[in-house]
Design a protein around this motif. Structure first.
Motif, mmCIF file in Angstrom:
data_model
loop_
_atom_site.group_PDB
_atom_site.id
_atom_site.type_symbol
_atom_site.label_atom_id
_atom_site.label_comp_id
_atom_site.label_asym_id
_atom_site.label_seq_id
_atom_site.Cartn_x
_atom_site.Cartn_y
_atom_site.Cartn_z
ATOM 1 N N VAL A 171 -3.664 4.775 -0.544
ATOM 2 C CA VAL A 171 -4.552 5.617 1.003
ATOM 3 C C VAL A 171 -3.775 6.368 1.308
ATOM 4 O O VAL A 171 -2.575 7.294 0.570
ATOM 5 C CB VAL A 171 -4.021 4.928 2.114
ATOM 6 N N SER A 172 -4.579 7.885 1.260
ATOM 7 C CA SER A 172 -4.498 9.126 1.350
ATOM 8 C C SER A 172 -4.360 9.075 2.710
ATOM 9 O O SER A 172 -5.349 9.142 3.714
ATOM 10 C CB SER A 172 -5.436 10.153 1.249
ATOM 11 N N ASN A 173 -3.596 9.266 4.276
ATOM 12 C CA ASN A 173 -3.922 9.520 5.557
ATOM 13 C C ASN A 173 -2.661 10.398 5.729
ATOM 14 O O ASN A 173 -1.083 11.002 6.415
ATOM 15 C CB ASN A 173 -2.924 8.220 5.891
ATOM 16 N N PRO A 174 -2.859 11.884 6.081
ATOM 17 C CA PRO A 174 -2.464 13.123 6.179
ATOM 18 C C PRO A 174 -1.936 12.856 7.335
ATOM 19 O O PRO A 174 -2.550 12.942 9.152
ATOM 20 C CB PRO A 174 -3.861 14.105 5.947
ATOM 21 N N ILE A 180 0.623 -1.192 -0.092
ATOM 22 C CA ILE A 180 0.065 0.265 0.183
ATOM 23 C C ILE A 180 0.879 1.015 0.247
ATOM 24 O O ILE A 180 1.996 1.363 0.131
ATOM 25 C CB ILE A 180 -0.920 0.199 1.445
ATOM 26 N N LEU A 181 0.706 1.837 -1.121
ATOM 27 C CA LEU A 181 0.913 3.568 -1.125
ATOM 28 C C LEU A 181 0.239 4.532 0.237
ATOM 29 O O LEU A 181 -0.693 4.609 -0.657
ATOM 30 C CB LEU A 181 1.167 3.996 -2.379
ATOM 31 N N VAL A 182 0.903 5.297 0.936
ATOM 32 C CA VAL A 182 -0.003 5.782 1.774
ATOM 33 C C VAL A 182 0.435 7.082 1.804
ATOM 34 O O VAL A 182 2.187 7.185 2.236
ATOM 35 C CB VAL A 182 0.302 5.307 3.447
ATOM 36 N N MET A 183 0.311 8.101 1.655
ATOM 37 C CA MET A 183 0.834 8.931 0.839
ATOM 38 C C MET A 183 -0.230 10.173 2.329
ATOM 39 O O MET A 183 -1.451 10.704 3.469
ATOM 40 C CB MET A 183 -0.711 10.470 0.276
ATOM 41 N N LYS A 184 1.417 10.436 3.434
ATOM 42 C CA LYS A 184 1.079 11.580 4.436
ATOM 43 C C LYS A 184 1.434 13.337 4.113
ATOM 44 O O LYS A 184 1.216 14.470 4.689
ATOM 45 C CB LYS A 184 2.522 11.622 5.175
ATOM 46 N N SER A 185 2.410 13.544 2.902
ATOM 47 C CA SER A 185 2.759 14.268 2.401
ATOM 48 C C SER A 185 1.168 15.383 2.609
ATOM 49 O O SER A 185 -0.001 14.762 1.841
ATOM 50 C CB SER A 185 3.440 14.882 1.088
ATOM 51 N N THR A 186 0.914 16.244 2.263
ATOM 52 C CA THR A 186 0.068 17.308 2.118
ATOM 53 C C THR A 186 0.143 17.714 0.211
ATOM 54 O O THR A 186 1.175 17.665 -0.487
ATOM 55 C CB THR A 186 -0.265 18.443 2.718
ATOM 56 N N VAL A 187 -1.040 16.953 0.421
ATOM 57 C CA VAL A 187 -1.093 17.475 -1.731
ATOM 58 C C VAL A 187 -2.064 17.734 -1.662
ATOM 59 O O VAL A 187 -3.572 17.896 -1.663
ATOM 60 C CB VAL A 187 -1.243 15.749 -2.067
ATOM 61 N N PRO A 188 -3.111 18.207 -3.572
ATOM 62 C CA PRO A 188 -4.153 18.865 -3.780
ATOM 63 C C PRO A 188 -4.977 17.734 -3.687
ATOM 64 O O PRO A 188 -4.943 16.531 -3.930
ATOM 65 C CB PRO A 188 -3.766 19.078 -5.150
ATOM 66 N N GLU A 242 -8.135 14.356 1.594
ATOM 67 C CA GLU A 242 -7.155 14.891 0.707
ATOM 68 C C GLU A 242 -7.647 15.998 1.852
ATOM 69 O O GLU A 242 -6.914 17.381 1.824
ATOM 70 C CB GLU A 242 -7.946 14.798 -0.260
ATOM 71 N N MET A 243 -9.685 16.614 1.536
ATOM 72 C CA MET A 243 -9.762 18.112 1.397
ATOM 73 C C MET A 243 -9.555 18.368 3.033
ATOM 74 O O MET A 243 -9.641 19.067 3.345
ATOM 75 C CB MET A 243 -11.030 18.167 0.753
ATOM 76 N N ILE A 244 -9.339 17.085 3.965
ATOM 77 C CA ILE A 244 -9.765 17.094 5.698
ATOM 78 C C ILE A 244 -8.427 17.905 5.951
ATOM 79 O O ILE A 244 -8.770 18.869 6.198
ATOM 80 C CB ILE A 244 -10.371 15.694 5.715
ATOM 81 N N LYS A 245 -7.653 17.269 4.717
ATOM 82 C CA LYS A 245 -6.227 17.801 5.802
ATOM 83 C C LYS A 245 -6.257 19.338 4.947
ATOM 84 O O LYS A 245 -5.727 20.650 6.485
ATOM 85 C CB LYS A 245 -4.994 16.785 5.216
ATOM 86 N N LEU A 246 -6.641 19.889 3.664
ATOM 87 C CA LEU A 246 -6.455 21.100 3.661
ATOM 88 C C LEU A 246 -7.574 22.155 4.011
ATOM 89 O O LEU A 246 -6.769 23.497 4.820
ATOM 90 C CB LEU A 246 -6.558 21.534 2.116
ATOM 91 N N ALA A 247 -8.419 21.445 4.242
ATOM 92 C CA ALA A 247 -10.342 22.324 4.960
ATOM 93 C C ALA A 247 -9.362 22.566 6.716
ATOM 94 O O ALA A 247 -9.331 23.908 7.379
ATOM 95 C CB ALA A 247 -11.049 21.534 5.334
ATOM 96 N N ALA A 248 -8.854 21.918 7.126
ATOM 97 C CA ALA A 248 -8.849 21.624 9.267
ATOM 98 C C ALA A 248 -7.342 22.647 8.934
ATOM 99 O O ALA A 248 -7.553 23.956 9.888
ATOM 100 C CB ALA A 248 -7.817 20.774 9.273
ATOM 101 N N ASN A 249 -6.111 23.019 8.134
ATOM 102 C CA ASN A 249 -5.072 23.966 8.494
ATOM 103 C C ASN A 249 -5.853 24.976 7.775
ATOM 104 O O ASN A 249 -5.266 27.047 8.361
ATOM 105 C CB ASN A 249 -4.126 23.437 6.965
ATOM 106 N N ALA A 250 -6.768 25.021 6.539
ATOM 107 C CA ALA A 250 -6.924 26.586 5.680
ATOM 108 C C ALA A 250 -8.531 27.165 7.594
ATOM 109 O O ALA A 250 -7.895 28.100 7.733
ATOM 110 C CB ALA A 250 -8.013 25.938 5.542
#
Ligand code: UGA
Length: 445
Positions: A145-148, A115-123, A199-207
């Motif tokens: 898997v996206s796992n911010p 499984i490739l798990v994305m931790k980096s913040t991405v669009p 992916e959006m949860i991460k961006l929205a939380a920071n915003a």
């Protein structure tokens, strides 16, 4: 304790090492891969490339379970590979995903499901693109898997091991179950969702966090105009359980490697889809203006800043880190130098190097404030809590403190003989600042 798995990590940066170290702490075998030989050498020798509390101890304690490598092939056969590479902004404001793509290029072939798990913040939409790329390469046994990450600098290990939530966005149920299982032992709600939403949860939380900061900073600016104290206001507002007390500290604006970059990326993501994210655009602009308001406060007391000696106390974007990325201190120093001021700087750990050309770095607060016309608290370091001392009063040419973090008690500071300007707090009248005998003569020295 989680069932022990093998975990690969792409990227031995801050996120990668915290992630790797903490998964090892949970009992997994971890292989961290980076492309920089000197970094891998340093890590093998037990040296960390940055300052992060608790991380050296975690890495040391789990030394047996962590290996460092340059060879991506060593990650073949791992159960999951966490992508923890940087995603800096490009000129257009979009996130630069080139490090993500090269990690993908380096992905070792594996017979087992991986499984490739994305931790980096991405669009939002990156997962969909990566999935298409994996399929295009015939890597159908690799899940995505996206796992911010929701780590803040200075408390990243604590944030990893005691998170508010774990977000797992996947295309396939079996992959999200497998990633969730890696976190066994951590007591936190798990949000299992689709990839785009994760992916959006991460961006929205920071915003949202940035919105709170810019909001309280604007309230602070209005407080200054009407004679209220934003520290009192934030306390009263934050007690409403619907609002909560966090991220309501007014100051000279947010900085760091995440907020400024992520706000631009989200704004750009929206506008690429034809939506103008007005609120976020305002949040960003308020933050920019907030850094510059310190200059006006200085001018109010000192008039023209040409030749004035200004001590910037604290350079890191916040206390507890040596990180100066997007730090308000950088904007402040450049603005002051552009006004012709003489800039002195102090920080207990941050070293600006080439970042601030023209400012003189001092080893102690006492040296930085000697003969200064003003001292500006830029970072909320504990060492500055006693700034309003007799020694500092005697050392300064003019006893003016601009408290960019509302660190000090205005009453105490004024009682000690200083003129005081906080952020969003009743300020000292111009007359409140005692003139030194020959300020002009000092300036021309
Ligand atoms: C931030 C988020 O807090 C993390 O949840 C997130 O994972 C991380 O970004 C990331 O995207 O990787 P960080 O940048 O380390 O973490 O620092 P924060 O503690 O959030 O502070 C950010 C900035 O906001 C600092 O300049 C700080 O001084 C400022 N700030 C924070 C305020 O001006 N007022 C506040 O009330 C809080």
């Amino acid at each position: 304790m989680a069932e022990s798995r093998t975990i690969g990590v792409f990227g031995a940066g801050w996120v990668g090492l915290v992630t790797g170290g903490c998964f090892a702490e949970l009992g997994h075998q971890v292989i961290v891969r980076d492309v920089m030989p000197e970094r891998i050498d340093a890590l093998r020798a037990g040296k960390l490339p940055f300052h992060e509390p608790d991380l050296p101890e975690v890495l040391e304690r789990n030394r047996e379970r962590i290996t460092y490598t340059l060879d991506a092939g060593d990650l073949a056969g791992t159960d999951a590979i966490f992508v923890c590479v940087q995603t800096p902004p490009t000129y257009s404001g979009d996130a630069d995903l080139s490090f993500v793509w090269s990690a993908l290029d380096d992905l070792p072939a594996s017979d087992e499901r991986q499984i490739l798990v994305m931790k980096s913040t991405v669009p939002v939409g990156t997962g969909e693109k990566v999935r298409a790329a994996l399929e295009g390469r015939g890597l159908s046994n690799v899940g995505y898997v996206s796992n911010p990450e929701f780590l803040s600098e200075g408390r990243a290990v604590r944030d990893f091991l005691n998170p508010d939530r774990i977000v797992v966005g996947a295309f396939a149920e079996e992959d999200s179950a497998a990633v969730e299982a890696l976190y066994a032992g951590i007591d936190a709600p798990v949000v299992r969702t689709d990839v785009a939403s994760a992916e959006m949860i991460k961006l929205a939380a920071n915003a949202f966090l940035m919105t709170r900061i810019s909001f309280i900073n604007e309230i602070a600016n209005v407080c200054e105009a009407v004679g209220a104290d934003v520290v009192e206001v934030a306390k009263g507002v934050g007690l409403d359980h619907r609002l909560g007390p966090h991220f309501l500290r007014a100051g000279i604006g947010y900085g760091g490697s995440c907020f400024p970059k992520d706000s631009l990326a989200l704004k750009q993501l929206a506008s690429n889809s034809g939506y103008h994210f007005q609120l976020l655009a305002a949040v960003i602009e308020v933050n920019e203006l907030q850094k510059r308001r310190v200059i006006q406060k200085l001018q109010k007391h000192l008039g023209k800043l040409r030749g004035k000696k200004i001590a910037l106390l604290g350079l890191a974007f916040k206390a507890g880190t040596d990180d100066m990325r997007e730090a308000p201190s950088l904007v402040l120093a450049s603005r002051l130098l552009a006004e012709g001021a003489e800039v002195r700087a102090w920080d207990p750990v941050a070293r600006p190097g080439e970042l601030i050309k023209g400012a003189v770095l001092h080893e102690t607060v006492a040296d930085a404030v000697r003969d200064a016309d003003a001292a500006v608290i830029v970072t909320e370091w504990d060492e500055l809590r006693n700034l309003a001392s007799k020694e500092v009063l005697d050392a300064m040419a003019r006893p003016l403190i601009i408290d960019g973090r509302n660190l000090l008690d205005p009453t105490v500071v004024r009682a000690a003989g200083f003129a005081y300007e906080g952020i969003g707090r009743p300020s000292s009248p111009f007359e409140g600042l005692p003139q030194t005998a020959e300020p002009e003569a000092k300036v021309s020295n």
